[in-house]
Design an enzyme around this catalytic site. Sequence first.
Site, PDB file in Angstrom:
ATOM      1  N   TYR A 175      37.169  46.243  85.805  1.00 20.99           N
ATOM      2  CA  TYR A 175      38.575  46.371  86.200  1.00 20.99           C
ATOM      3  C   TYR A 175      38.869  47.810  86.606  1.00 20.99           C
ATOM      4  CZ  TYR A 175      39.510  41.751  84.310  1.00 20.99           C
ATOM      5  OH  TYR A 175      39.508  40.408  84.077  1.00 20.99           O
ATOM      6  N   ARG A 234      54.245  54.755  50.841  1.00 20.83           N
ATOM      7  CA  ARG A 234      54.478  53.473  51.520  1.00 20.83           C
ATOM      8  C   ARG A 234      54.924  52.389  50.548  1.00 20.83           C
ATOM      9  NH1 ARG A 234      48.042  52.036  52.827  1.00 20.83           N
ATOM     10  NH2 ARG A 234      47.519  51.683  50.653  1.00 20.83           N
ATOM     11  N   LYS A 285      39.827  42.795  51.295  1.00 23.76           N
ATOM     12  CA  LYS A 285      40.888  42.526  52.272  1.00 23.76           C
ATOM     13  C   LYS A 285      40.320  42.601  53.695  1.00 23.76           C
ATOM     14  CE  LYS A 285      41.965  47.399  52.026  1.00 23.76           C
ATOM     15  NZ  LYS A 285      42.891  48.436  51.608  1.00 23.76           N
ATOM     16  N   MET A 291      37.258  41.898  78.252  1.00 22.43           N
ATOM     17  CA  MET A 291      37.454  41.140  77.012  1.00 22.43           C
ATOM     18  C   MET A 291      36.145  40.505  76.533  1.00 22.43           C
ATOM     19  SD  MET A 291      40.073  38.014  76.202  1.00 22.43           S
ATOM     20  CE  MET A 291      41.566  38.928  76.553  1.00 22.43           C
TER      21      MET A 291
HETATM   22  C1  LIG Z   1      42.071  49.300  50.850  1.00 20.76           C
HETATM   23  C2  LIG Z   1      42.394  49.797  49.517  1.00 20.76           C
HETATM   24  C3  LIG Z   1      41.413  50.387  48.710  1.00 20.76           C
HETATM   25  C4  LIG Z   1      40.010  50.674  49.202  1.00 20.76           C
HETATM   26  O1  LIG Z   1      39.972  51.888  49.923  1.00 20.76           O
HETATM   27  P1  LIG Z   1      38.583  52.439  50.506  1.00 20.76           P
HETATM   28  O2  LIG Z   1      38.951  53.754  51.078  1.00 20.76           O
HETATM   29  O3  LIG Z   1      38.166  51.456  51.568  1.00 20.76           O
HETATM   30  O4  LIG Z   1      37.622  52.490  49.389  1.00 20.76           O
HETATM   31  C5  LIG Z   1      41.761  50.730  47.425  1.00 20.76           C
HETATM   32  N1  LIG Z   1      43.005  50.513  46.940  1.00 20.76           N
HETATM   33  C6  LIG Z   1      43.973  49.958  47.696  1.00 20.76           C
HETATM   34  C7  LIG Z   1      45.324  49.751  47.098  1.00 20.76           C
HETATM   35  C8  LIG Z   1      43.713  49.596  49.000  1.00 20.76           C
HETATM   36  O5  LIG Z   1      44.681  49.053  49.747  1.00 20.76           O
END
Ligand SMILES: *Cc1c(COP(=O)(O)O)cnc(C)c1O
Length: 349
Positions: free
Chosen positions: A234, A105, A3, A283
């Site tokens: 800045y 969550r 991801k 930036m």
């Molecule tokens: C991001 C995520 C992981 C990976 O977690 P790490 O701490 O980066 O190894 C595993 N499971 C789910 C559901 C996640 O969203």
Amino acid sequence: MVKADAYGMGMPFVARALRKVLAPEGPWAFGVAAVCEGEALRATGWGGRIVVFSPVPPGEYPRAARAGVALALSDLDAVHGWAEAARTAGEVLPFHLEIDTGMGRSGFPWERAGVWGTEVERVAGDRLCWEGTFTHFHSADEPDLAPTDAQWGRFREALRSLPSPVVGVPRRVTHVANSAAALRRDGYACDLVRPGIALYGGSTGPDDRPVPVASLRARVALLRDVAPGATVGYGATYTARRPERWATLAIGYGDGLPRALGPAGGRALLCGQAVPIIGRISMDVAVVDVTGVAEVAVGQIATLIGRDGQAEITVSEVAERCGTIAYEILAGLMPRLPRVYLGSDAPAR
Ligand SMILES: *Cc1c(COP(=O)(O)O)cnc(C)c1O
């Protein structure tokens, strides 16, 4: 887990590299957080499993079905919606059921698995394939693993309360471990683990000193000699106290160099030496004081994360200075930064 553009590393390259490391089958599945990421992964030519782990807005179910991804489902409405998408698509769609054991969550509540488990099976019917069951840990990277062990206990209790799987249906897989739990508790005896940060050089706990994966570098674009009283950036927050030599680096927060690094003692490495970032990071540029580093020249490469000779700046150091975690620094690396991959699998440049 690939991801967030594989934690900023560039998902297409990372996916290809992981497929090669795990050849011939590749990973059991790739994990992403959003349907659009699943689509991007499909576009790389991956025909295997993809699981979307974050809750998906129901409007995206048809898109998810077209992309051929499995969804993580957290309530009965989602099971209904996904079953409806399956009916429309005329296909059996896979899902992984999340159990909330304290993350809070998403996920079905672990205490009432006996109640919702039967309902999930009924709604899924023969439209959906319940492929796996999982939970997510909130503190597996903390020194004390007791809260994680407790979450594992809740998960197992929930599993025991679920209706027994129907004979003849493929066995559902289980998975609970992020990187920290995979390394520190061996994945808690499940079928699969879900490593993310461990693949990308981030630390998974108090004693973990990971091998770095990514460096962040930029060239010196300008060099200037300034008189005492000259100001930079800045807000003109930095003033030269003596004749100084400043180097303007072609990188800023628009590339993912955190702006918070400026006032937090941030450094760059040039010619194997640490030099301070002065003034506010813009930036597109950041300025470092290179007074006394005689060899600095325009075009040279400054290291913001990584090694230069004997000197090193780790992603953890940058994260700590900015009051955040390595995950956020890596995932914050912007598309404008060219990704240069090294090693035998690197694309030709
Ligand atoms: C991001 C995520 C992981 C990976 O977690 P790490 O701490 O980066 O190894 C595993 N499971 C789910 C559901 C996640 O969203």
